[in-house]
Design an enzyme around this catalytic site. Structure first.
Site, PDB file in Angstrom:
ATOM      1  N   HIS A 117      -9.331   2.346   0.032  1.00 13.63           N
ATOM      2  CA  HIS A 117      -7.877   2.189   0.050  1.00 13.63           C
ATOM      3  C   HIS A 117      -7.412   1.782  -1.338  1.00 13.63           C
ATOM      4  O   HIS A 117      -7.619   0.651  -1.761  1.00 13.63           O
ATOM      5  CB  HIS A 117      -7.469   1.142   1.085  1.00 13.63           C
ATOM      6  CG  HIS A 117      -6.001   1.165   1.385  1.00 13.63           C
ATOM      7  ND1 HIS A 117      -5.076   1.750   0.539  1.00 13.63           N
ATOM      8  CD2 HIS A 117      -5.297   0.690   2.435  1.00 13.63           C
ATOM      9  CE1 HIS A 117      -3.871   1.622   1.056  1.00 13.63           C
ATOM     10  NE2 HIS A 117      -3.976   0.984   2.209  1.00 13.63           N
TER      11      HIS A 117
ATOM     12  N   CYS B 176       0.804  -1.223   0.000  1.00 11.59           N
ATOM     13  CA  CYS B 176       0.000   0.000   0.000  1.00 11.59           C
ATOM     14  C   CYS B 176       0.834   1.269   0.000  1.00 11.59           C
ATOM     15  O   CYS B 176       0.277   2.375   0.057  1.00 11.59           O
ATOM     16  CB  CYS B 176      -0.946  -0.022   1.195  1.00 11.59           C
ATOM     17  SG  CYS B 176      -1.925  -1.527   1.229  1.00 11.59           S
TER      18      CYS B 176
ATOM     19  N   HIS C  50      -2.085   8.578   5.789  1.00  7.38           N
ATOM     20  CA  HIS C  50      -2.408   7.270   5.203  1.00  7.38           C
ATOM     21  C   HIS C  50      -3.831   6.899   5.620  1.00  7.38           C
ATOM     22  O   HIS C  50      -4.640   6.554   4.778  1.00  7.38           O
ATOM     23  CB  HIS C  50      -1.379   6.247   5.688  1.00  7.38           C
ATOM     24  CG  HIS C  50      -1.479   4.922   5.008  1.00  7.38           C
ATOM     25  ND1 HIS C  50      -1.404   4.769   3.647  1.00  7.38           N
ATOM     26  CD2 HIS C  50      -1.666   3.673   5.516  1.00  7.38           C
ATOM     27  CE1 HIS C  50      -1.524   3.482   3.336  1.00  7.38           C
ATOM     28  NE2 HIS C  50      -1.693   2.801   4.452  1.00  7.38           N
TER      29      HIS C  50
END
Lengths: 372, 313
Positions: free
Chosen positions: A301, A136, A264
């Site tokens: 995400h 990620c 994030h």
């Protein structure tokens, strides 16, 4: 050594970069019913999907190629005249195609797992396309490599890309660790339920800081990297703070100069408290009082694209003097005490923005960006 | 000269950063069932067969990785990860058994090359979800759903806290990884970089590899290089760009290609070929040796390796 951002193109569930930022400012969420896999089997009912009207086969290749072509056009870059390398960050590559093959579909050549073909075809003249699979934070890691290539004179420009399309295996993992399907992503909320995946792609063009022949959207001051080497899936505050401090050290900047963070913020029990603690240890303890926003409540995400989505939001905040709210946030988590989370679009003339990206395996990338 | 990712452009001023020369301070090959490769390489190079055989010996397959690494911690570790851990263990010269790190070294980085390491796990997860639902999936398999699992596992196992990269660019991945590692050293992001190439050869990996119509069959194996700068190490061959200097020998496509003699390590091939070149130079073969990897689809990458002090400058 800084670099200049001359183009930045997105594709998220909210649309292109303009639409994504407008949606964020308006507090819009792009959540919808899960379109990949069987919700009941996966214990995941929602996703933040890109719907381009086409088949999902090799969708990541299609989206990243489309963003890459747009970025090269917007940046007025001719790879046949300059040494241009493309770096593609991704978490899940084309593993969705492996799943399709494993459950009755056709085998495909292993070279289609990565993005060389797709990006070379979309952008003729590139010297090389290299795919980096860094979970990620993949977009942040290829951004760091791009800065190094330019600093060392190894390329005249770098096409930095990030992409991910939802896979069933990752959905299964997300559904496996929650009791009930997550209804929406709520970054930094005390009542957060967990994360949901978002389809996404991004491509940007980076040129050396001394290249003053073209207008820039922003200045990439530095990207810091670290690996927790701590746990396979749980983040470590020590590892995250090292990446933040590495970015500041490489930039020659003080923590107090950071006045906005695009976090994030995955809305998970593991990430959000750790990220808050790291922000307090590095920035607040260093005299900063930044606004902290996050996009995953609106976009999901986007994994390999997430760092570059954050960066695009950061450069728009710098340009417009406005910061979007943390969509999905109602009641900040206790660990966020001392941090300022906007819950509505907020006027904020930011000067130095920190953009965070952390990934499975403790791979951390933190970028500092300012106005050109 | 420094070691650019691509050839320097003479029309552009050189970087003001101090040149950094990269050295291969250590290496290992972990290629199960590769005894014949040592003999072929010795015959081709005129180098001592016993030296090459010693380097290529004792590579256990993934299901016997515990003989190198100890039993603890290997549950749910995929074959590519096990082979990678074995290669690093050997490159660091560790005795058999697990050696947990004292702490995290923030100046050591890891770059891993490989494309097929987790495709069997992903295929298995998809089949399980379709047949039995997501509840039948083990959360312990979660890290393997993310393709960077090999690189992060190496970092965790050996306590390596600088940058961590998983390069998945197909047949060029091995030398793409080496060049990314050189970039990390030159940019001051690490003092030492472990570069690992690893591929499995399970049924799913083999079918996808075959569907790409490669010239040679897929082989499971791994290799590791310990890269540092000449300022920090005075032993080991020196890495440099391939442009402008002629090589004495070539390992990889267009030269002695291990893929033709033993099998295709695909994304690991560049690292394997470079470790073989280092072994040849160490056994007294003349340099520089050109090292290549790649194919018609993904393109070809090349670097030079030279035992001569100061080579590549």
């Amino acid at each position: 050594m800084p670099a200049r951002l001359t183009a930045s193109e997105l594709r998220t569930c909210l649309g292109d970069g303009d639409r994504t930022f407008a949606g964020l400012l308006a507090g819009t969420s792009g959540i919808g019913p899960l379109r990949h896999g069987v919700p009941a089997a996966l214990n995941v009912a929602h996703g933040y999907h890109v719907d381009d009207g086409a088949d999902r086969a090799f969708a990541a290749s299609r989206w990243v190629a489309e963003c890459a072509a747009r970025a090269v056009a917007a940046g007025a870059l001719d790879p046949r005249r300059r040494r241009v390398v493309a770096l593609v960050g991704t978490g899940l590559r084309e593993l969705a195609a492996v799943e399709a093959y494993a459950t009755g579909g056709d085998a495909f050549g292993a070279h289609r797992l990565h993005f060389g073909d797709a990006v070379h075809t979309a952008v003729p003249g590139l010297r090389e396309v290299v795919t980096v699979s860094n979970a990620c934070s993949a977009g942040g890691h290829v951004l760091a490599l791009a800065e190094d290539l330019l600093m060392l004179g190894d390329a005249d420009a770098v096409l930095v890309c990030g992409v991910d399309a939802t896979t069933e295996s990752m959905l299964a993992m997300i559904g496996r660790v929650v009791d009930r399907p997550t209804e929406t992503v709520r970054p930094f909320d005390a009542d957060r339920q967990g994360v949901l995946l978002g389809d996404g792609a991004a491509a940007l063009v980076l040129v050396p800081d001394d290249d003053d022949t073209r207008p820039a959207l922003a200045r990439i001051v530095a990207t810091g990297l670290s690996c927790d080497a701590h746990h396979e899936t749980a983040p470590s505050v020590a590892g995250i703070t090292r990446a933040m401090r590495d970015a500041l050290a490489r930039a020659g900047r003080e923590p107090a100069e950071v006045d906005l963070v695009v976090a994030h913020g995955t809305g998970t029990a593991l990430n959000d408290p750790a990220e808050c603690e790291a922000l307090r240890q590095v920035l607040v303890s260093g005299g900063a009082d930044p606004l902290v926003t996050a996009v995953k409540g609106a976009t999901g995400h986007t994994s390999g694209a997430a760092a570059l989505v954050n960066l695009d939001v950061a450069r728009r905040c710098l340009a417009e003097g406005r910061v979007p709210p943390v969509v999905g946030l109602r009641r900040p988590l206790p660990e966020g005490t001392g941090l300022r989370f906007p819950t509505e679009a907020t006027a904020h003339p930011a000067r130095l923005v920190q953009s965070d990206a952390f990934g499975f395996g403790g791979v951390n990338a933190v970028t500092l960006v300012e106005a050109p | 000269m420094t070691s650019p990712l691509i050839a320097p452009d003479p029309t552009r001023p050189a970087s003001t950063a101090a040149p950094v020369t990269v050295r291969v301070a250590g290496w290992s090959l972990h290629l199960p069932e590769a005894d014949g490769l040592a003999a072929d390489l010795a015959a081709w190079s005129g180098t001592s067969a016993s030296r090459l055989s010693a380097t290529l010996a004792d590579a256990v397959p993934a299901d016997r990785a515990h003989q190198v690494l100890g039993r603890k911690g290997l549950l749910f570790k995929e074959p590519a990860t096990r082979l990678a851990l074995c290669a690093v263990h050997r490159a660091l010269g560790l005795p058999p058994g697990r050696h947990p790190p004292d702490g995290v070294d923030p100046r050591s980085a890891v770059v891993v090359a490989g494309n097929l390491g987790n495709v069997a796990t992903v295929a298995d997860l998809a089949r399980t979800v379709h047949a039995e639902g997501g509840r039948a999936v083990s959360p312990l398999a979660a890290p393997n759903a993310s393709s960077n699992v090999v690189a992060s596992t190496v970092a965790l196992w050996f306590g390596l806290g600088a940058a961590n990269l998983m390069v998945c660019s197909g047949a060029t991945a091995g030398l793409d990884a080496v060049r990314a590692a050189m970039l990390l050293l030159r940019a001051g992001r690490a003092d030492r970089v472990l570069v690992v190439g690893t591929e499995p050869a399970d049924e799913v990996a083999t079918e996808l590899h075959q569907a790409g119509r490669p010239a040679f069959p897929l082989r499971a194996g791994a290799a590791c290089l310990v890269l540092t700068t000449t300022a920090r190490s005075d032993t080991g061959p020196v890495l440099g760009p391939s442009g402008g200097r002629s090589a004495y020998r070539r390992i990889g496509p267009g030269g002695f290609d291990p893929a033709a003699h033993w099998g295709d390590c695909y994304g690991a091939a560049g690292v394997v070929n470079l470790a073989l070149a280092a072994t040849l130079l160490d056994a007294g073969a003349p340099g520089p040796v050109a090292v290549a990897c790649g194919d018609d689809t993904d393109g070809v990458r090349e670097l030079l390796l030279d035992a001569t002090p100061g080579a590549g400058r």
